[in-house]
Design a protein around this motif. Sequence first.
Motif, PDB file in Angstrom:
ATOM      1  N   ASP A 195       0.741  -1.342   0.039  1.00  0.00           N
ATOM      2  CA  ASP A 195      -0.059   0.082  -0.004  1.00  0.00           C
ATOM      3  C   ASP A 195       0.938   1.257  -0.076  1.00  0.00           C
ATOM      4  OD1 ASP A 195      -2.321  -1.515   0.081  1.00  0.00           O
ATOM      5  OD2 ASP A 195      -2.561  -1.463   2.164  1.00  0.00           O
ATOM      6  N   HIS A 196       2.015   1.126   0.595  1.00  0.00           N
ATOM      7  CA  HIS A 196       2.727   2.513   0.804  1.00  0.00           C
ATOM      8  C   HIS A 196       3.458   2.809  -0.708  1.00  0.00           C
ATOM      9  CE1 HIS A 196       5.449   5.352   2.425  1.00  0.00           C
ATOM     10  NE2 HIS A 196       6.683   4.824   1.802  1.00  0.00           N
ATOM     11  N   LYS A 198       1.839   2.163  -3.556  1.00  0.00           N
ATOM     12  CA  LYS A 198       0.998   2.519  -4.292  1.00  0.00           C
ATOM     13  C   LYS A 198       0.485   4.113  -3.806  1.00  0.00           C
ATOM     14  CE  LYS A 198      -1.977  -1.693  -5.109  1.00  0.00           C
ATOM     15  NZ  LYS A 198      -3.204  -2.334  -4.947  1.00  0.00           N
ATOM     16  N   GLU A 199       0.689   4.431  -2.500  1.00  0.00           N
ATOM     17  CA  GLU A 199       0.516   5.898  -2.184  1.00  0.00           C
ATOM     18  C   GLU A 199       1.404   6.928  -2.699  1.00  0.00           C
ATOM     19  OE1 GLU A 199       0.269   5.636   1.841  1.00  0.00           O
ATOM     20  OE2 GLU A 199      -1.740   4.555   2.057  1.00  0.00           O
ATOM     21  N   GLU A 202       0.820   7.303  -6.692  1.00  0.00           N
ATOM     22  CA  GLU A 202      -0.326   8.096  -6.901  1.00  0.00           C
ATOM     23  C   GLU A 202       0.062   9.446  -6.709  1.00  0.00           C
ATOM     24  OE1 GLU A 202      -4.980   8.535  -5.578  1.00  0.00           O
ATOM     25  OE2 GLU A 202      -3.548   7.023  -4.470  1.00  0.00           O
ATOM     26  N   ALA A 203       0.779   9.753  -5.451  1.00  0.00           N
ATOM     27  CA  ALA A 203       1.265  11.296  -5.192  1.00  0.00           C
ATOM     28  C   ALA A 203       2.160  11.727  -6.277  1.00  0.00           C
ATOM     29  CB  ALA A 203       1.898  11.091  -4.161  1.00  0.00           C
ATOM     30  N   GLN A 206       0.279  12.112  -9.695  1.00  0.00           N
ATOM     31  CA  GLN A 206      -1.279  12.662  -9.489  1.00  0.00           C
ATOM     32  C   GLN A 206      -1.736  13.322 -10.927  1.00  0.00           C
ATOM     33  OE1 GLN A 206      -2.142  14.296  -5.654  1.00  0.00           O
ATOM     34  NE2 GLN A 206      -4.468  14.489  -6.384  1.00  0.00           N
TER      35      GLN A 206
END
Length: 523
Positions: A195-196, A198-199, A202-203, A206
Amino acid sequence: MNWLCDLMEPRVMDDDMLKLAVGEQGPQEEAGQLAKQEGIVFKDVLSLQLDFRNILRMDNLWQFENLRKLQLDNNIIEKIEGLENLTHLVWLDLSFNNIETIEGLDTLVNLEDLSLFNNRISKIDSLDALVKLQVLSLGNNQIDNMMNIIYLRRFKCLRTLSLSGNPISEAEDYKMFICAYLPDLVYLDFRRIDDHTKELAEAKHQYSIDELKHQENLMQVQLEDEQARQEELEKHKTAFVEHLNGSFLFDSMYAEDSEGNKLSYLPGVSELLEAYKDKFVIICVNIFEYGLKQQEKRKTELDTFSECVHEAIQENQEQGKHKIAQFEEKHLSSLSAIREELELPNIEKKILECSADISELFNELMMLEMQLVEQLEETINMFERNIVDMVGLFIKNVRSLMAQCRDLENHHHEKLLEISISTLEKIVKGDLDEDLPDDLRTLFVDKDTIVNAVGASHDIHLLKIDNREGELVTRIDSWCTHLVDKIHKDEIVRNRKRVKEINQYIDHMQSELDNLEYGDILD
């Protein structure tokens, strides 16, 4: 590629290879021997393993219509082909071959797992039909453009992707880019995406992702609009009035009318043509709206008929079930009485009574079926009369409206001819004030030339009107004929199936009675 393959001659899939492969993978005991004796039925095969066979060309797979899993890895295949009939395929392995282009997968709508590992592929495309794709292995190929990743966004079920060993996997932003643009991905290159990561991805991307989503949304809206237009068009085709809700027919009359287009530049013709078009389109729209209303009436008639048939069959079946239930209750009691009876004459008497009950049930079930046949025949004949009358009235009224189109065309022809001859007279006298285009002036050589030009334009227009009317009448007549024929044939099939069911049930009950052994009963 396995080094042993290099020592073998290139091969093409043939029946002998396929039979051998199926035989090797089938059961080896008695069931397998029996299958070999009776012949291998390819359509029953669910899994096929054809690896390490030096196959150059894919062929003869059309027979495996129910195949779920196909293994073709470690061959020398250069082109994906011959998979058109394998619509049930779920798993396909084409790894370790010489494939350069992704193709030939358009019918594999159920494919979930595709491996093209270790080939010569440089572009990811032609996978659009694979809407259920979950696993895609494209490692060790020649993919060098990160834009290929964006193409994969359309696969909403994709959870596992392998691209290691491609030039793009060497890019610094490789993992982040993929995680950002494929947010639903769970595994990349055989490793779970946390998950990290992916975050962070995305950032980092973006802004680009938001812009891409905006473009995708616009494209989706366009796609939905086009689908809605196609659905609307299909609805109009079902009513046989497509393209009559506007100026399409009128425009088509002038699309191939070179003379008419030239004559439209004559003084006064523009206004005449505009008035003609307005009236013509009004009639076309009347035909269109009338056609849609009549289609709704035909649909209501067909739905009512289908409901009546369904209710009649269901009611008849319930009566049949009730009679069978009554019979079976009595029959079981009779069989018990036979088994308990000790006197042979009494046993024989009871068996005869049971046989009579079976015959009586047969007569009752057949009587019910005969009653249903008569009821459905009356219903079908009534529907046939109604639908034929509806179609006949529709055709009559359409022809009347098309006749109005021809009247408008005849009136326009007369007015155009008057203007053309008047213009010719002015040209001859030198009284024409307006300048005419050169291609139009060439028509005004003499009266015969201009009359022929106006006549040719008129003939084209009438032909277009006649053809559209003829097409509509032919199609709705054909629809009506095929519908009625299908209803009659379906009833024949239903009746034969029901009679067969009755006979099979009665034969079974009689056979069960006949097989009662006196010794067993007395014992």
